[in-house]
Design a protein around this motif. Sequence first.
Motif, short mmCIF file in Angstrom:
data_model
loop_
_atom_site.label_atom_id
_atom_site.label_comp_id
_atom_site.label_asym_id
_atom_site.label_seq_id
_atom_site.Cartn_x
_atom_site.Cartn_y
_atom_site.Cartn_z
N LEU A 1 -4.18 3.94 -11.29
CA LEU A 1 -3.88 3.33 -12.58
C LEU A 1 -2.38 3.29 -12.82
CD1 LEU A 1 -5.18 2.28 -15.28
CD2 LEU A 1 -4.91 4.61 -16.15
N VAL A 2 -1.86 2.13 -13.20
CA VAL A 2 -0.45 2.01 -13.57
C VAL A 2 -0.27 2.65 -14.94
CG1 VAL A 2 1.44 0.42 -14.11
CG2 VAL A 2 -0.14 -0.10 -12.23
N GLU A 3 0.58 3.68 -15.03
CA GLU A 3 0.79 4.38 -16.29
C GLU A 3 2.15 4.12 -16.90
OE1 GLU A 3 -0.50 8.37 -16.58
OE2 GLU A 3 -2.58 7.74 -16.25
N SER A 4 3.07 3.60 -16.11
CA SER A 4 4.35 3.13 -16.65
C SER A 4 4.76 1.92 -15.82
CB SER A 4 5.42 4.23 -16.59
OG SER A 4 5.62 4.68 -15.28
N LYS B 1 4.74 8.72 -9.79
CA LYS B 1 5.08 8.89 -11.20
C LYS B 1 4.57 7.73 -12.04
CE LYS B 1 9.23 11.75 -10.53
NZ LYS B 1 10.69 11.86 -10.76
N GLU B 2 4.63 6.53 -11.46
CA GLU B 2 4.22 5.34 -12.20
C GLU B 2 2.74 4.99 -11.98
OE1 GLU B 2 8.49 5.22 -11.04
OE2 GLU B 2 6.62 5.33 -9.89
N ILE B 3 2.22 5.33 -10.79
CA ILE B 3 0.85 4.97 -10.41
C ILE B 3 0.07 6.25 -10.14
CG2 ILE B 3 -0.57 3.68 -8.77
CD1 ILE B 3 1.94 1.98 -8.15
N GLU C 1 5.82 -7.39 -11.59
CA GLU C 1 6.00 -6.35 -12.60
C GLU C 1 4.65 -6.06 -13.25
OE1 GLU C 1 8.61 -4.58 -13.26
OE2 GLU C 1 9.98 -5.64 -11.91
N LEU C 2 4.12 -4.88 -12.98
CA LEU C 2 2.79 -4.53 -13.47
C LEU C 2 2.90 -3.59 -14.65
CD1 LEU C 2 0.96 -3.95 -10.05
CD2 LEU C 2 1.22 -6.07 -11.36
N ILE D 1 0.84 -1.20 0.00
CA ILE D 1 0.00 0.00 0.00
C ILE D 1 0.87 1.25 0.00
CG2 ILE D 1 -1.61 1.33 1.43
CD1 ILE D 1 -2.90 -1.35 2.19
N LYS D 2 1.98 1.20 0.73
CA LYS D 2 2.90 2.34 0.72
C LYS D 2 3.45 2.58 -0.69
CE LYS D 2 7.07 4.18 2.92
NZ LYS D 2 8.14 3.94 3.91
N GLN D 3 3.76 1.49 -1.40
CA GLN D 3 4.24 1.64 -2.78
C GLN D 3 3.18 2.30 -3.66
OE1 GLN D 3 5.69 -2.71 -2.98
NE2 GLN D 3 6.89 -1.67 -4.55
#
Length: 459
Positions: free
Chosen positions: A328-331, A63-65, A339-340, A55-57
Motif C-alpha cells: 500500500l502506498v502510504e505517502s 517508508k512510502e510503500i 506519481e502515486l 519491482i525493486k522500487q
Amino acid sequence: MNLPAGPKTPNWLLNQQFQADPFGYMDAVYKRYGDIVTIMSDSTPIVHVSNPSGIKQIFTSTKEIIARGALNSNFAGGTGNQGVLQLDGFRHKHRRKLLMQAFHGERMQACGQRICELTEKIMSQQAIGKPFIAYRTIEDITLRVGIEVVMGLCEGERYDKIKHLFASIIKYQQSPLYEIVTQLPFGQRDLGQWSPRGYILHLQRELFQLLYAEVEERREQADPSRTDILSDLIFAHDETGEPLSNEEVRDLLLSPIFAAQDASGTALAWSLYWIHHLPGVRERLLEELDCLGKDPDPMSIVALPYLSAVCNEVLRIYPTQLFTFPRLVESPVNVMGYELSPGTVLLGNIYLTHQRKDLYPEPKQFQPERFLEKQFSPYEFLPFGGGARTCIGGAFALFEMKLVLATILSRYQLALVDKRPEKPKFGGLICYPASGVKMLVQSRRQHQGESQPLVVSSI
C-alpha cells in the motif's frame, strides 16, 4: 496522481476473463499496456508492475510503500487472524524469524532423508500400469512432509484427522461447484454447512479446533529436545518477553503447512509434467542423478546443477504464486515515472516478469539451460515473492522439490497418459494443472548391478 493506463472493462468481467484463462488474460493486458498497468477495484487503483526496476522500487521503498497485513485479510479464514500474513511491523518480523529457523541449516538437512522415505512409501502404492493423478499423489507427499516439519506429527488419530482436513479444504476449494457458486452474488455468504462457503468454514473450524488441542497438549508436555516449528513456538516469547498464546501459535502453524502442501505440490506436479512432456529433459536429469549412484546423500542431490535448473524453470514458466503480496502506498511515491498517491495498491506481477523476452528469450518454451547460463536478480526471478513478504518456506520448497523429483525419477519409469498440453487453472493464489497430470508407472528402474523385481501393488 498520475496513474498508468489500464483497461476500462468492468471489474466483474475482468475477473471472469482472468478466471477462465489467467495467463492468456495477463499476456493480453501486457501486450496492450506494457509492464505497468492500472486495474481499478471499485475506487481503489491496483497497479500491476512486471518491470524488474519497478519491482525493486516496490520492495525497497519501505517508508512510502508498506506491506500491510490488513491487505491479506481475505486469507485470514484459512490462515488465522494472527497468522504471519496478517501481522505487521516488528511483530511480523519477529514471527517470521521464529518460523524460518526450521527451514534452514541443519534442521532442513536432517529432514532430507525423511522426504525421500515418504516419497518412496507413497509412490510404492501405485500399481504398475494403472493411471493415477500425479497432483493428488504429490500433494499427499508434501502435506505429510509439511505436517511433520511444522508440527512434528507423523502418526496417530489426530494426525490422520488434521491431514484429512487440510486435504479436504484444498480439494473442495478447487472443485468446479465451489468455483462456480462463489462467483455468484450470494456465493460468499455463509448459509450453513450445506452451502459452499458454509462448508469451507465448517472444515476450517474443525481444523482450528484440532490444531488448538495439539498446541494445548504439547504445551503441557513441553519437550525442549524436539525440533519442529510447533515446539519452537511453544518455547518462544513475543516482543514484550511474554510466551505466545495458544491461539497465536495455532494460527502461525497454518500458513507453512498450506504452503508446503499446495504450493510445493503444485510445483512438483508441473515438474513431472514438463520432465515427461520433454524426453530430452528427463534423459539429462537421469544421467545427472545416476552419477550419484544408488541411495545418494540428500545434500548431494540438492547440489545437482541441472536438477536445480529444471526446478527453477518450472517455477519460472508457471509460477505457483502469480503475484507478490500487495503493498500500500502510504505517502506519495514515484514508481517508474508515475506519481502515486496514498491509497494506491501495488502488486508485483510474477508471471509477467518471468515472461519478459528481454530476460527470458522464447519465454513460452521450457528451457532449463537458461538457469545454467545466467544468474538472475531477485527482481527478475522471484517465484516466492520478495521483500518483507517473501515466502518463508521458499528455500525449503526448492529443497523438497529436488528430493521428491530425484526419488521418483531415479526409482520409477513414469509416462504421461494424455499427450495433450497440460493447461493451468487458477485457484486462490495458485495456478495448478487443470487435469492434475494423469500418469502411470511403467516399471521400477534398476540401477547397475541391482536385480529387483517389479512391485505391483494396489492403491
